[in-house]
Write a protein that holds these residues in place. Structure first.
Motif, PDB file in Angstrom:
ATOM      1  N   THR A   1       0.769  -1.238  -0.150  1.00  0.00           N
ATOM      2  CA  THR A   1       0.030   0.034   0.054  1.00  0.00           C
ATOM      3  C   THR A   1       0.933   1.481  -0.047  1.00  0.00           C
ATOM      4  O   THR A   1       0.368   2.185  -0.176  1.00  0.00           O
TER       5      THR A   1
ATOM      6  N   SER B   1       1.506  -4.062  -8.906  1.00  0.00           N
ATOM      7  CA  SER B   1       2.132  -4.310  -7.429  1.00  0.00           C
ATOM      8  C   SER B   1       3.481  -5.035  -7.615  1.00  0.00           C
ATOM      9  O   SER B   1       3.691  -5.891  -6.827  1.00  0.00           O
TER      10      SER B   1
ATOM     11  N   LYS C   1      -5.116   0.743  -4.140  1.00  0.00           N
ATOM     12  CA  LYS C   1      -3.844   0.063  -4.049  1.00  0.00           C
ATOM     13  C   LYS C   1      -3.811  -1.174  -3.011  1.00  0.00           C
ATOM     14  O   LYS C   1      -4.386  -1.181  -1.957  1.00  0.00           O
ATOM     15  N   THR C   2      -3.836  -2.462  -3.497  1.00  0.00           N
ATOM     16  CA  THR C   2      -3.760  -3.586  -2.659  1.00  0.00           C
ATOM     17  C   THR C   2      -2.227  -3.820  -1.957  1.00  0.00           C
ATOM     18  O   THR C   2      -1.427  -3.144  -2.264  1.00  0.00           O
ATOM     19  N   GLY C   3      -2.230  -4.751  -0.976  1.00  0.00           N
ATOM     20  CA  GLY C   3      -1.128  -5.018  -0.376  1.00  0.00           C
ATOM     21  C   GLY C   3      -1.131  -6.416   0.521  1.00  0.00           C
ATOM     22  O   GLY C   3      -2.434  -6.716   0.903  1.00  0.00           O
TER      23      GLY C   3
ATOM     24  N   PHE D   1      -5.543  -3.122   2.059  1.00  0.00           N
ATOM     25  CA  PHE D   1      -6.060  -2.235   1.107  1.00  0.00           C
ATOM     26  C   PHE D   1      -6.399  -0.752   1.333  1.00  0.00           C
ATOM     27  O   PHE D   1      -6.701  -0.350   2.449  1.00  0.00           O
ATOM     28  N   ILE D   2      -5.965  -0.046   0.308  1.00  0.00           N
ATOM     29  CA  ILE D   2      -6.416   1.593   0.513  1.00  0.00           C
ATOM     30  C   ILE D   2      -7.220   1.980  -0.710  1.00  0.00           C
ATOM     31  O   ILE D   2      -6.994   1.361  -1.971  1.00  0.00           O
TER      32      ILE D   2
ATOM     33  N   ALA E   1      -9.163   2.616   4.494  1.00  0.00           N
ATOM     34  CA  ALA E   1      -8.124   1.757   4.698  1.00  0.00           C
ATOM     35  C   ALA E   1      -8.469   0.549   5.446  1.00  0.00           C
ATOM     36  O   ALA E   1      -9.060   0.553   6.563  1.00  0.00           O
TER      37      ALA E   1
END
Length: 657
Positions: free
Chosen positions: A332, A388, A555-557, A585-586, A599
């Motif tokens: 993220t 990513s 944006k994934t994480g 995730f955001i 978030a």
């Protein structure tokens, strides 16, 4: 011939003089005593009147404090989140009872009062005067109140006393945000004395212990009132002489949307994690939920040892407020690193690197792997965020160095308090070479910089910090302080016989100095890439937002929480739950003029990562927020791959916004 007895002749004149002298002396003594008496009376009645009247009043008049009603708490739409409910206790005045033991037994049998409460009552009875009420049962149910009311005539000296107690209608849904009140303990008493507030809490039993209840204690509590009562020599109240009503605490209206909070709880379900949603336009927090939670009402009435141990020993750790706890941010943070790379001219929008599936430092055998084992091939800035790509950020972090990274990330609020109105906030960790030396007395290694480049190593962020950082990103450097309090309401003072009215004051918050960058176009490059992550087919966040009625970006994480061997393949099912990856995730929407930032952090997911676990949660939050509104990108020339038409499907809206 006998001699004749001589008879003394009395001197009447001398006797009269002696008597007169004695009378005069006695008279003068009486006069002196009278003068002393009148002098003392004058001193008591005139000179020292106020002094002795005060002493008299202290023996005759007693001033009793009156507890103020605690202020209420509402959500942004006026839904009551914390209220004061009447609590009914059963009390007995021993002086009015013929046989206290039989009466206690009879009442207890009628209302099914436990033996422990009876024993506690008899113990307390010995410590109080017979004309003072002593509590037998602290909290009667409605059924018990009704049952006793019907039979009260049978029990002279026994009565029901009503008082207000805090109550949280949504129970565990708001605990970590609102906190709770509980009985004032020794530590609280010492603190109140230091603050000079002891007198104001003379009649108060409870005080804010956690969350907003603690943070805004001074506004919520109010001002103590007083009543002057006349008492006899035994201390019994005879009558009330004067009454000064207490001033109720102020009512608080929060920025929270309780319906959005409900969606957060439903979306997390049985998963451990946290969700923060805020409005980037002013920093107001729309939802803030940590799962699992617990019912704060248990603490208000004095939680039992059994219930407390049950919560304390729960392996899911419900006492932790995860919205303010540090998590590895994972991927993220890649948009923020990309912005730094652009600013330092280490990369530009066309810079490409080759990703074979791993990255290796010079003269180091260890290979730092990408999440895609075979790699992404040639990757530029936009593609690196869409997919990513770890290798891209290994390389970027290595070129930037840890000091430049930490300096820039601190500007976004990482490693520092956000300023939210909660005392429980954690700073989390923004590592640097200096930080590691101070904490571990060890040097910083290049491999650690690579891990920081993908949001791992020592770097931790709270979900609130992450949401605030995204807010700064979408505001292109403007920093809004996240906050929960929207407005404060209180009754106006009565003047000239006019009725009091409720006054509401909106709360304003100062902005922090903005982040100024060299080229403002860099904001758009990063935000466009986040937009692609959600809107572009094949990007990591696309599947979670297919068919959304609003134009989102994100944006994934996926954060690794336990190390694995160099050639070992990660398999969640074969690992202990605590060693499984976290999903992050955001997101923000709508893209052109963001109204909401979300978030999400979910701990130890069984399979998948941020795209499959956290992104759908953010989608549910945004679906609830936008309801039936349709907001799509209008500039297709700027985003050519967004020229498709969105098909609008009606979404059931569970409440107004």
């Amino acid at each position: 011939m006998k001699a004749r007895k001589r008879v003394a002749i009395r001197n009447h004149s001398a006797e009269a003089n002696l008597f007169a002298r004695r009378t005069f002396i006695a008279f003068m003594g009486v006069v002196v005593l009278l003068l002393l008496l009148f002098s003392n009376i004058f001193d008591l009645e005139v000179t020292s009147f106020e002094k002795y009247q005060t002493r008299s009043n202290k023996n005759r008049i007693k001033v009793l404090p009156v507890e103020p009603n605690r202020g209420l708490i509402f959500d942004r739409n006026g839904v009551l989140l914390a209220e004061n409910r009447p609590i009914y206790s059963l009390e007995i005045i021993a002086e009015d009872v013929d046989n206290i033991t039989e009466t206690v037994a009879a009442v207890s049998e009628l209302l099914d009062i436990s033996q422990d409460k009876q024993d506690k009552f008899l113990k307390n009875l010995k410590q109080k005067r017979r004309f003072k009420p002593v509590e037998l049962h602290p909290r009667l149910s409605d059924q018990q109140v009704a049952l006793f009311s019907v039979n009260q005539h049978k029990f002279p000296g026994v009565f029901i006393d009503a008082r207000l107690k805090r109550y949280y209608p949504f129970a565990d849904l708001t605990t970590h945000t609102l906190g709770y009140v509980a009985r004032i303990n020794q530590r609280d008493a010492i603190k109140l004395e230091e603050q000079g507030q002891t007198e104001n809490y003379a009649a108060t039993r409870n005080i804010g212990k956690l969350g907003l209840e603690k943070y805004y204690e001074s506004q919520l509590h109010g001002t103590v009132g007083h009543q002057a009562v006349e008492i006899n020599n035994q201390g019994r109240v005879i009558r009330t002489l004067d009454y000064t009503p207490p001033v109720s605490g102020k009512n608080l209206t929060l920025t929270l949307d309780i319906e959005l909070q409900m969606i957060a709880k439903r979306a997390l379900s049985t998963k451990r994690g946290a969700i923060v949603a805020l409005d980037p336009r002013d920093g107001s927090i729309l939802a803030m939920y940590s799962n699992p939670s617990y019912d704060a009402n248990l603490f208000v009435h004095g939680i039992s040892t059994k219930d407390y141990k049950k919560i304390l020993n729960n392996r899911q750790l419900p006492l932790i407020n995860r919205t303010l706890q540090g998590y590895p941010p994972a991927s993220t943070i890649k948009p923020f690193l990309a912005l730094l790379g652009l600013e330092e001219k280490i990369i530009n929008k066309h810079t490409k690197i080759w990703d074979p599936g791993w990255y290796q430092l010079e003269n180091i055998e260890h290979k730092y792997r990408d999440w895609k084992r075979w790699g992404h091939g040639w990757v530029d800035l936009t593609h690196s965020i869409e997919q990513s790509c770890n290798v891209y950020y290994y390389d970027l972090a290595h070129k930037l160095g840890i000091d430049r990274i930490s300096t820039m990330m601190e500007k976004f609020g990482f490693g520092d308090y956000t300023g939210v109105d909660l005392h429980e906030e954690s700073r989390a960790i923004m590592p640097s070479a200096q930080w590691k030396r101070a904490r571990y007395n060890q040097p910083w290694y290049g491999g650690e910089t690579l891990s920081v480049g993908i949001g791992q190593s020592f770097w931790t962020v709270t979900p609130l910090q992450l949401a605030q950082a995204v807010s700064v990103l979408v505001n292109k450097g403007q920093i809004k302080v996240p906050h929960l309090l929207k407005s404060v309401s209180h009754l106006s003072a009565q003047e000239n016989g006019e009725a009091s009215i409720m006054l509401t004051e909106d709360v304003s918050y100062d902005e922090r100095p903005p982040i100024v960058i060299k080229d403002n176009k860099n904001w758009d490059l990063v935000l466009d890439a986040m937009h692609n992550t959600v809107q572009k087919l094949g990007a990591t966040g696309y599947n979670a937002f297919v068919g959304a009625q609003y134009d989102a970006a994100g944006k994934t994480g996926s954060a690794q929480v336990a190390s694995i061997k160099q050639d070992e393949k990660y398999d969640a099912q074969s690992r202990a739950e605590k060693q499984r990856d976290n999903a992050m995730f955001i997101a923000f929407a709508p893209y052109e003029k963001p109204e909401i930032v979300v978030a999400v952090a979910i701990e130890n997911v069984a399979q998948g990562g941020g795209a499959t676990n956290a992104a759908p949660v953010a989608r549910q939050m945004m679906d609830q927020y936008f309801g039936k509104r349709v907001i799509v990108s209008t500039d297709s020339s700027r985003h050519p791959h967004h020229s498709k038409q969105y098909r609008v499907k009606p979404v059931k809206k569970s409440g107004k916004r």
